[in-house]
Scaffold this active site. Structure first.
Site, short mmCIF file in Angstrom:
data_model
loop_
_atom_site.label_atom_id
_atom_site.label_comp_id
_atom_site.label_asym_id
_atom_site.label_seq_id
_atom_site.Cartn_x
_atom_site.Cartn_y
_atom_site.Cartn_z
N CYS A 1 33.22 20.91 23.95
CA CYS A 1 34.56 21.37 24.35
C CYS A 1 34.62 22.84 24.71
O CYS A 1 35.66 23.33 25.14
CB CYS A 1 35.57 21.07 23.24
SG CYS A 1 35.36 22.12 21.80
N LYS B 1 0.87 -1.18 0.00
CA LYS B 1 0.00 0.00 0.00
C LYS B 1 0.91 1.23 0.00
O LYS B 1 1.47 1.62 1.02
CB LYS B 1 -0.93 0.01 1.21
CG LYS B 1 -1.94 1.14 1.11
CD LYS B 1 -3.03 1.02 2.15
CE LYS B 1 -4.14 2.02 1.91
NZ LYS B 1 -3.70 3.41 1.85
S1 IVH Z 1 -6.48 -0.36 -5.03
C1 IVH Z 1 -10.80 -0.29 -6.05
N1 IVH Z 1 -3.98 -0.87 -4.45
O1 IVH Z 1 -4.85 3.53 -1.15
C2 IVH Z 1 -9.50 -0.30 -5.40
N2 IVH Z 1 -4.88 1.20 -3.75
O2 IVH Z 1 -8.27 3.79 -0.65
C3 IVH Z 1 -8.74 0.92 -5.64
N3 IVH Z 1 -3.26 2.65 -2.61
O3 IVH Z 1 -5.82 6.30 -2.27
C4 IVH Z 1 -7.47 1.05 -4.91
N4 IVH Z 1 -1.55 1.30 -2.76
O4 IVH Z 1 -4.30 5.35 -4.02
C5 IVH Z 1 -4.99 0.01 -4.35
N5 IVH Z 1 -1.74 -1.43 -4.06
C6 IVH Z 1 -2.76 -0.56 -3.96
C7 IVH Z 1 -2.60 0.68 -3.33
C8 IVH Z 1 -3.70 1.54 -3.23
C9 IVH Z 1 -1.96 2.48 -2.33
C10 IVH Z 1 -4.03 3.85 -2.23
C11 IVH Z 1 -4.95 4.36 -3.28
C12 IVH Z 1 -6.08 4.96 -2.52
C13 IVH Z 1 -6.03 4.24 -1.21
C14 IVH Z 1 -7.14 3.25 -1.15
#
Ligand code: IVH
Length: 699
Positions: free
Chosen positions: A438, A133
């Site tokens: 010092c 994430k």
């Molecule tokens: S999937 C329908 N995958 O986390 C699903 N989001 O609320 C859409 N984010 O701001 C999101 N890493 O930008 C997804 N591997 C990942 C992610 C990710 C970061 C962020 C995304 C959004 C929040 C999810």
């Protein structure tokens, strides 16, 4: 109006639930506006999340009070009006965050998915994809007939901002897709800044501030810097932010590839995006059932600090697209995905004191002593305030409640102060004018951000570095006096100042652990031998700031005697070839410190000696004024020998090639310096030609 503490708990028992909900919404709105629209957060994410959860809980318990305008009912903040609005064909949704940060959080998700799919214990495990994430901002990239035509932020999920110009500057994002991509293809992912780029960006900001630039500030965290970069109206500035991107999904897609080669599973989709040139995190992995997701969560948690960018958790997604479809959505969130967080990298704590630490090179760094706080997976008690300007700009005071950030191996830092929590008698911090170790004067040179201790050789904090420098083979050269030995000598308090080296006896050395009699004897011999040195070596060995080897040689040539160098005024020093105002001032400051003069006297008293001379006219040197660069392996001379001989003829030896370089001496395997010399049209000679040049000019 109800009074609430940070967690939305009422401080007055008479406040109604409706009032508490209203106050929380206002508070969340204010913070979301600062965070998403102004890019100036004043609350760590973890605190925001707690407020958000408090509101969700209250609304959950009182559904009659739920309204469409509650912050819990929308995905993000409103777009800024400077950019054109973009209506997303396929909304940009959010993912549910599993509140249980333990492994059981995974179990909860798997149980829900299995239940929704009507699976029983006897059915096989569900296949998932584990992803990182990323802690940046979501971006939708629209390609039409294979060409990137639009990049849009998420905005409120329905309408975002058109930031195409800025996103086009991200080199990782392909501007064109292969011919087999659908006619309309939206790739979704995260724009972020790598930690090293973030650190470099802030370092540059600190320099600008030190040089008096108005309106500049440092960035709170990489996500904030990325968001600011994406929203720059000038794409040139956005380009300087060094934004990065990871792809993690798709939006609009027409025609939908029916049972096409790419998209049976989410993992295949990611691999297709990868094959089209999009960055997809290497850690992305298929996991069979909850057990493998738990292992993934643990494994990534262990790697988190070493990753070159921030993540705030992992994301689990059901792999089969057919199953994803079956699972569908609840309000704005897919049932087939969940975010599982790690401990927050920003937390609130209290400043117990501000100390000034002295680094190896004499740099003074103000450090906030904090009430212990668990941040980014470790307990933090110290946070750097970087330098005087930063400490002033953030105006951190003892007793303040501050946001502290720790991400990866980067030293924890104070991000900002919660001014409304400041105690009335909190004292302004100011840098001490003397070194806290010092007692020597601490000075800040013009155009520099840092104060430095002028104690040099005398300052305990700088002692090890100073001794190693003195003993260096290009300085006074004490053979065999390396890192480990210096460390032992200083830690055992046997060597406090340089002259102590020459007072060492076998007994003192024998008292040290791990030093054999033979090495002790060798060291004593090497020390004895080092007493016979030269003035340039001695001057260089003193480790005076900005006085490198070439300057030491120029000083020795110019003044002939150490006493003349020590007594020279700034004006007299400026007469020396190669000495500018910064070097002259540094020499003066060094020799004005009684401690440093004392060290020099004692070294002489211990028998360190050299031949002194009269002032040598630099103009008499045949290669005076010429600049050489030596590169590659020369057939007979070592790099050091070549350097010595070129310098002896009055020329300077530089480390890099520029238009001002007169000669590049190139040996075997000369690389970029040779290429640069050729580009700039600088004369390139080999060793033989150098020897001819030296022979013809030096008598
Ligand atoms: S999937 C329908 N995958 O986390 C699903 N989001 O609320 C859409 N984010 O701001 C999101 N890493 O930008 C997804 N591997 C990942 C992610 C990710 C970061 C962020 C995304 C959004 C929040 C999810």
């Amino acid at each position: 109006m109800a009074t609430l503490d940070l967690f939305g708990r009422s401080t007055s028992p008479l406040t109604s639930v409706a009032d508490r909900i209203a106050a929380l919404r206002t508070e969340l709105q204010t913070h979301a506006h600062r965070y998403y629209v102004l890019d100036e957060p004043t609350l760590p994410d973890s605190e925001y999340d707690k407020l958000f959860k408090a509101l969700q809980d209250l609304e959950g318990a009182h559904p009659e009070l739920l309204t469409a305008d509650s912050p819990t009912q929308r995905v993000g903040g409103k777009p800024l009006d400077q950019f054109a609005s973009v209506r997303h064909k396929v909304p940009m949704l959010s993912i549910r965050t599993e509140t249980d940060t333990e492994a059981t959080g995974v179990q909860n998700f798997d149980t829900r998915v299995r239940k929704e799919l009507g699976l029983t214990d006897t059915d096989s495990v569900v296949e998932y994809v584990g992803e990182l994430k990323f802690d940046g901002l979501a971006m939708s990239l629209r390609y039409e007939h294979g060409v990137l035509v639009q990049a849009a932020t998420r905005g409120d999920g329905e309408v975002g901002e058109d930031v195409t110009q800025n996103i086009r500057t991200i080199r990782q994002i392909p501007l064109r897709l292969p011919a087999d991509a659908p006619d309309v293809m939206e790739v979704r992912g995260e724009v972020y800044i790598r930690r090293a780029d973030f650190e470099a960006l802030n370092e540059k900001q600190r320099e600008k501030i030190a040089q008096g630039a108005k309106g500049e500030k440092t960035f709170v965290n990489p996500r904030n810097a990325a968001a600011g970069g994406v929203r720059q109206l000038d794409p040139a500035i956005a380009a300087q932010r060094r934004l990065s991107f990871f792809a993690y999904g798709v939006g609009d897609m027409t025609p939908v590839p029916q049972g096409g080669p790419f998209f049976d599973t989410h993992f295949q989709l990611l691999m297709t995006l990868k094959s089209w040139g999009f960055p997809v995190a290497a850690q992305t992995q298929i996991a069979q059932g909850a057990a493998e997701l738990i292992a993934f969560h643990k494994n990534i948690g262990e790697q988190r600090d070493r990753l070159p960018y921030d993540i705030d958790g992992v994301v689990y997604k059901v792999n089969s697209l057919t199953l994803q479809k079956k699972l569908g959505f609840v309000t704005r969130e897919p049932r087939w995905a969940v975010a599982h967080k790690y401990p927050a990298q920003e937390q609130l704590t209290i400043v117990l004191g501000i100390e000034v630490q002295v680094g190896r090179t004499g740099k003074l760094t103000p450090v906030a002593k904090l009430a212990p706080v668990f941040v980014g997976g470790v307990t933090v008690t110290n946070a750097t305030l970087h330098n005087e300007d930063e400490a002033r700009r953030k105006d951190v005071r003892v007793g303040d409640t501050v946001i502290v950030r720790r991400a990866g191996d980067v030293i924890p830092e104070v991000v900002s102060v919660l001014l409304d929590k400041r105690l009335p008698d909190a004292q302004l911090f100011s840098m001490p004018r003397v070194c806290p170790v010092c007692g020597s004067a601490a000075v800040r040179e013009e155009g520099e951000a840092d104060y430095r201790c002028t104690g040099g050789l005398f300052c305990a904090a700088q002692r090890k570095e100073a001794i190693l420098h003195f003993a260096h083979r290009r300085a006074v050269e004490v053979d065999g006096l390396g890192d480990k030995l210096v460390e032992q000598l200083v830690d055992a308090n046997v060597v406090r100042v340089l002259p102590d080296l020459y007072k060492l006896g076998l007994t003192a050395l024998a008292s040290l652990d791990r030093i054999a009699e033979k090495s002790a004897n060798n060291l004593l011999e090497a020390l004895e031998k080092s007493k016979q040195t030269t003035l340039p070596r001695f001057l260089f060995g003193l480790g005076i700031r900005h006085v490198g080897e070439a300057t030491a040689k120029a000083l020795a040539r110019h003044f002939g005697k150490l006493d003349s160098v020590m007594a020279a005024t700034v004006e007299q020093l400026l007469e020396v070839d190669d000495v500018g105002p910064i070097v002259a001032q540094s020499l003066r400051t060094f020799f004005d410190q009684p401690h440093n003069r004392e060290v020099v006297e004692q070294l002489r008293a211990c028998g360190v000696n050299w031949e002194e001379g009269e002032r040598i006219a630099v103009a008499a040197k045949p290669l005076a004024g010429k600049t050489f660069v030596i590169t590659g392996t020369l057939p007979t001379l070592s790099r050091d020998e070549a350097k010595d001989r070129v310098e002896a003829a009055g020329a300077k030896v530089a480390g890099s090639v520029s238009k001002k370089t007169d000669y590049v001496v190139a040996g075997a395997e000369a690389g970029s310096k040779l290429a640069r010399a050729e580009t700039l049209g600088v004369t390139v000679i080999d060793e033989a030609a150098l020897l001819v040049l030296l022979a013809s000019t030096v008598q």
